[in-house]
Design an enzyme around this catalytic site. Structure first.
Site, PDB file in Angstrom:
ATOM      1  N   GLU A 270      -7.202  -7.724  -1.383  1.00 62.80           N
ATOM      2  CA  GLU A 270      -7.451  -8.083   0.574  1.00 62.80           C
ATOM      3  C   GLU A 270      -8.872  -7.384   0.389  1.00 62.80           C
ATOM      4  O   GLU A 270      -9.209  -6.250  -0.687  1.00 62.80           O
ATOM      5  CB  GLU A 270      -6.457  -6.558   0.646  1.00 62.80           C
ATOM      6  CG  GLU A 270      -5.000  -6.590   2.010  1.00 62.80           C
ATOM      7  CD  GLU A 270      -4.539  -6.283   2.118  1.00 62.80           C
ATOM      8  OE1 GLU A 270      -5.431  -5.162   3.218  1.00 62.80           O
ATOM      9  OE2 GLU A 270      -3.295  -5.652   2.447  1.00 62.80           O
TER      10      GLU A 270
ATOM     11  N   GLU B  44       0.912  -0.686  -0.141  1.00 68.07           N
ATOM     12  CA  GLU B  44      -0.235  -0.384   0.113  1.00 68.07           C
ATOM     13  C   GLU B  44       0.786   1.423   0.307  1.00 68.07           C
ATOM     14  O   GLU B  44       0.178   2.078   0.501  1.00 68.07           O
ATOM     15  CB  GLU B  44      -1.064   0.693   1.393  1.00 68.07           C
ATOM     16  CG  GLU B  44      -1.932  -1.104   1.082  1.00 68.07           C
ATOM     17  CD  GLU B  44      -2.906  -1.089   1.813  1.00 68.07           C
ATOM     18  OE1 GLU B  44      -2.753  -0.108   2.431  1.00 68.07           O
ATOM     19  OE2 GLU B  44      -4.122  -1.732   1.855  1.00 68.07           O
TER      20      GLU B  44
HETATM   21  C1  BMA Z   1      -5.004  -3.202   4.827  1.00 70.05           C
HETATM   22  C2  BMA Z   1      -3.666  -4.300   5.283  1.00 70.05           C
HETATM   23  C3  BMA Z   1      -3.324  -3.879   6.785  1.00 70.05           C
HETATM   24  C4  BMA Z   1      -4.471  -3.857   7.422  1.00 70.05           C
HETATM   25  C5  BMA Z   1      -5.911  -4.099   6.947  1.00 70.05           C
HETATM   26  C6  BMA Z   1      -6.913  -4.102   7.779  1.00 70.05           C
HETATM   27  O1  BMA Z   1      -4.421  -2.338   4.985  1.00 70.05           O
HETATM   28  O2  BMA Z   1      -3.027  -4.010   4.273  1.00 70.05           O
HETATM   29  O3  BMA Z   1      -2.412  -2.983   6.697  1.00 70.05           O
HETATM   30  O4  BMA Z   1      -4.157  -3.978   8.908  1.00 70.05           O
HETATM   31  O5  BMA Z   1      -5.811  -3.076   5.533  1.00 70.05           O
HETATM   32  O6  BMA Z   1      -7.272  -2.452   7.789  1.00 70.05           O
END
Ligand code: BMA
Length: 890
Positions: A558, A462
């Site tokens: 994610e 990120e």
């Molecule tokens: C993203 C991940 C983590 C975090 C998750 C939940 O930013 O890469 O950094 O724990 O979201 O917020």
């Protein structure tokens, strides 16, 4: 699975070294704090928190209540590790520290050898001139909190973020240290700024040459596999005419023995490692294709692995090492989408497009020294394997994992998306920092590249999007931060990765737009662009139970929602009064995400009414897990349905769904599907179904009331003559009001809309609020070939008003094997989200498996299996607690 390699090839006239390496991890170590008020035995490999626990200086459960803060003093002190050894041999000359966490000074017999500043780097110190008969090694480790602060003062400009948000109870400037970034706290974990010698220490002896490591790059050519082998040798002199012999043995019945010998080797100095004199001996070998079998990701075939033994001979000496390799190709495909916008983004393994299914992995323990426990890691990866995971992302805020971790991924067929360890921050680009990173990346790529599981390298987590969206107020000097970003992830890391490992793709960040990010000078206008690369998706302000709330990316690396861990997990680390509601000091302390507890309740209340009276913690936990499971199911099925579907706006052709996050580091609210103890949350049981290779996914279009049934088949075979079943139920009766069927032939490796059913005509006058739908696919003999899937056209809030209360009981328990039971459940009414929990503190949770959980009972009887060692059926019956969404109390 892996056959042990036969003894390595003996060449007559060669002699083995007379000296032995000395494993100092086996020696006795002590550790002392700066003012020497604490002096205790220590473990190496290990860490200061583990040592202080063993010596009973700090509480044995560092996760109990507020202990993370109470024991923080540990990381404000310096710690000195010492060991002594007697050794008459004098050939020993290199002290090898495979991992020191983090900033330290190393001494032998009081002589300063050098400093360490990167926990991901293996350090080598020449000690021969200082060795005596009695020797003392001292490693002085400095407080990482003070060191980070000191470094922050030495910078020419701010390298943000300075500190973690206050809710994390964390520490500042972790990004200035080459250390596990999450050890200063994260939104799912506590701060334990670890210190210690977390990997082994040894004295290596060699007179002329020592073989440090063997790396391979495997390429497919027309007739054969080409294996480029590099042997990395340490030497104290200049060497010529080193020869390498290679022998390979495997898991399958390879008739022909593969023995390669060659004495005309290319010998060259390695420029990247300035710490030691490294010589690289290279060899190219060709393996006929018919001699080996392909390694496949989970769900696509077997995972045959082969042992490759490398024998190095130089003059009279021989050195050997065996590494494990696999034969497969992996390619990241980013091609223009015909007649539309954007680029594809998917993995082609052995020329087969793979829909990547899985999750994100964080370290298995917040203390790095405890992150490579075999049974814990195996439980996690085996659980991932059971849920059809074929890819896991090793996230950039944690660790380059242990060799064992990647060996398990090789074994289970779990591809690895490997981030480099940089996350959610900007980083320094001083000469010293870049030099340290260069050594880190070189060593880590060489260590990991033999594993067939590794599919891709990614520069960071990120950090591209953080710059573009000004997360850390860098816009005051955007060009400076952009330039430094490129210096680190492009000029430095990318050049090393592409040189060391030309067989795999490197993307600078996750998320990124892949090739488009490159075109936009590595910081894309919108790194979240759904038409390019991978994305991360989080939004807590939408209706998370309807698919239209989510964007459709090419690859989602994610996405997630929090839930609370089980009551027994929380109870273990708290007092009863801590668990009365979400706003106790304890529950507030455990929730690191700013507003996290507000989101938890908000997301529940969008779908369901929490019981009128103050809901108990058990109910809250249960509801957060229902919400998490159903939301992630909704989002994952949306992605899977888009495997072959391209929307008019160019979105679609989704080929990856890696939810956030697989595991936990303590007992607290988090996005995980598996608790710290190894216990599965409801989400993990759901992932077994929503990641199944063949699913039927129902959706409803409004206002047309059309029910669309999409089939997703990841298998590489068509399935002829299946039957699609649609059952329509009222909420208050187990008897469906309608059962519709359709014969169908399912195509391989695609998603397709199989049936659009206008619902209005089928509902016998009931409204959509009054019904729900169950879908399933069977073969022509009515045997199910998919899991049941459900569609709730209305919110559970409204549905619960129409439902009858359900009473679910255990009718009987039958013992199948010594640790396997069949549990027969009964319900008097439709029962939603039936949740079974084993409340038996003496049973090791990592050994307990339910075959299903969180399921709906739409018939009176339901049978599941349970694996649990060392209980009687009666004990089991009494220790199973059942929760039902529509029980009598709600
Ligand atoms: C993203 C991940 C983590 C975090 C998750 C939940 O930013 O890469 O950094 O724990 O979201 O917020």
């Amino acid at each position: 699975m892996l056959k042990v390699l036969s003894a390595f090839f003996l060449v007559s006239g060669l002699k083995e070294y007379s000296c032995r390496n000395l494993d100092l991890s086996k020696a006795e170590w002590t550790v002392t704090n700066a003012n020497k008020s604490i002096h205790i035995p220590a473990s190496v490999p290990g860490g200061i928190y583990s040592d202080l626990i063993s010596a009973q200086v700090i509480p044995h459960d560092i996760f109990y209540r507020f202990n993370d803060v109470h024991v923080r003093w540990v990381a404000h002190d310096d710690w000195v590790y010492t060991t002594s050894f007697t050794e008459s041999q004098t050939e020993y000359q290199v002290l090898v520290l495979s991992g020191v966490d983090t900033i330290s000074s190393i001494y032998i017999n009081g002589r300063f050898l050098g400093n360490t500043s990167n926990m991901f780097v293996e350090y080598f110190f020449d000690v021969k001139p200082y060795l005596k008969e009695q020797n003392t090694v001292t490693v002085r480790i400095y407080s990482p909190i003070s060191e980070a602060l000191r470094l922050s003062h030495s910078l020419s400009h701010n390298v943000p973020p300075d500190c973690t948000p206050p809710q994390f109870n964390g520490e500042c400037h972790v990004n200035l240290l080459r250390k596990m970034q999450a050890s200063f706290a994260w939104d799912w974990g506590p701060a334990f700024p670890s210190m210690g010698i977390w990997k082994k220490v040894s004295l290596q002896c060699y007179n002329n040459l020592s073989l440090q490591h063997v790396s391979t790059n495997v390429y497919e050519t027309d007739q054969a596999w080409r294996v480029d082998i590099s042997a990395f040798l340490h030497t104290s002199m200049s060497v010529r005419h080193v020869s390498m012999e290679v022998k390979m043995d495997g898991t399958l019945n390879v008739e022909e023995r593969l023995v390669y010998t060659d004495t005309s080797m290319e010998v060259k100095k390695d420029e990247t490692n300035t710490q030691e004199d490294v010589v690289i001996v290279k060899k190219r070998m060709f393996v006929k294709k018919n001699l080996v079998k392909l390694w496949w990701p989970n769900g696509y075939g077997d995972q045959p692995l082969y042992n490759l033994n490398v024998l190095i001979t130089y003059k009279d000496f021989k050195l050997s090492e065996t590494v494990t390799i696999g034969f497969r190709t992996v390619r990241l495909v980013q091609d223009p989408v015909p007649n539309n916008k954007g680029l594809t983004f998917y993995f082609l393994v052995n020329n087969v497009p793979i829909f990547a299914k899985g999750s994100n992995y964080i370290p298995a323990h917040i203390l790095p020294e405890q992150s490579a426990n075999l049974s814990t890691v195996n439980r996690l990866l085996y659980s991932a394997y059971l849920s059809h995971t074929n890819m896991i992302r090793v996230w950039g805020g944690g660790l380059y994992e242990s060799d064992m971790f990647y060996a398990l991924c090789d074994k289970y067929g779990i591809l690895v998306w490997q981030d480099m360890m940089f996350a959610c921050a900007t980083y320094p680009t001083t000469g010293e920092f870049l030099q340290s990173v260069s050594t880190e990346i070189t060593q880590q790529v060489r260590r990991l590249q033999n594993h067939p599981c590794i599919a891709i390298w990614a520069g960071n987590n990120e950090n591209e999007v953080a710059l573009r969206q000004n997360w850390y107020s860098t816009s005051w000097n955007e060009s400076l931060y952009f330039e430094e970003y490129r210096e680190l992830y492009v000029q430095t890391i990318r050049s090393i990765v592409t040189k060391e490992d030309p067989t795999r793709e490197y993307v600078t960040s996750s998320p990124s737009n892949g090739k488009l990010s490159e075109k936009e000078n590595f910081i894309a206008d919108n790194p979240y662009d759904p038409l390019y690369g991978d994305t991360h998706t989080y939004n807590y302000f939408v209706n998370t139970w309807v698919p239209s709330s989510y964007p459709v990316p090419r690859f989602c690396s994610e996405y997630g929602f929090q839930s609370l861990p089980s009551h027994s997990a929380l109870a273990q680390v708290s007092r009863p009064e801590d668990l009365t509601n979400l706003t106790t000091a304890f529950m507030t302390h455990r929730q690191h995400q700013p507003m996290g507890n507000v989101y938890l309740v908000l997301l529940i209340e969008r779908q369901m009414d929490l019981p009128k009276k103050d809901p108990s913690m058990r109910t809250l936990i249960y509801y957060t897990q229902i919400n998490q499971a159903w939301s992630i199911k909704t989002e994952t099925e949306l992605y899977r349905r888009h495997r072959s579907i391209l929307n008019p706006d160019g979105t679609g052709l989704t080929m990856g769904a890696l939810y956030w996050q697989l595991n936990d580091v303590w007992q607290a609210p988090s996005w995980s599907s598996i608790e710290f103890s190894g216990r599965w949350k409801m989400l993990h049981f759901y992932s077994v179904k929503f990641f199944a290779p063949f699913i039927i996914s129902p959706t409803l279009s409004l206002p047309s009331n059309n029910l669309t049934l999409t089939l997703v088949n990841d298998n590489l075979t068509n399935v002829d003559d299946v039957v699609l079943h649609v059952y329509i139920y009222r909420w208050n009766s187990m008897a469906p009001i309608k059962h519709l069927k359709k014969f169908y032939t399912v195509k391989k490796a695609c998603s397709e809309i199989a049936w659009i059913l206008p619902m209005t005509a089928e509902m016998k006058g009931y409204t959509l609020d009054e019904i729900f739908i169950r879908t399933t696919v069977t073969d022509s003999a009515e045997k199910p070939v998919t899991h049941d899937n459900f569609l709730f056209p209305t919110s559970l809030r409204r549905a619960s008003k129409l439902m009858k209360p359900a009473n679910v009981t255990i009718k009987s328990i039958r013992q199948l094997q010594s640790d396997q039971y069949e549990i027969h459940l009964k319900s008097d009414n439709i029962a939603l989200f039936v949740w079974l929990e084993l409340d038996l503190p003496r049973v090791d949770e990592t050994l307990v498996y339910f075959s299903d959980n969180g399921f709906h009972m739409i018939a009176e009887d339901h049978i599941i299996k349970c694996t649990v060692p060392g209980v009687t059926p009666q004990e089991l019956q009494h220790s199973i607690r059942i929760q039902v969404f529509n029980d009598h109390k709600s």
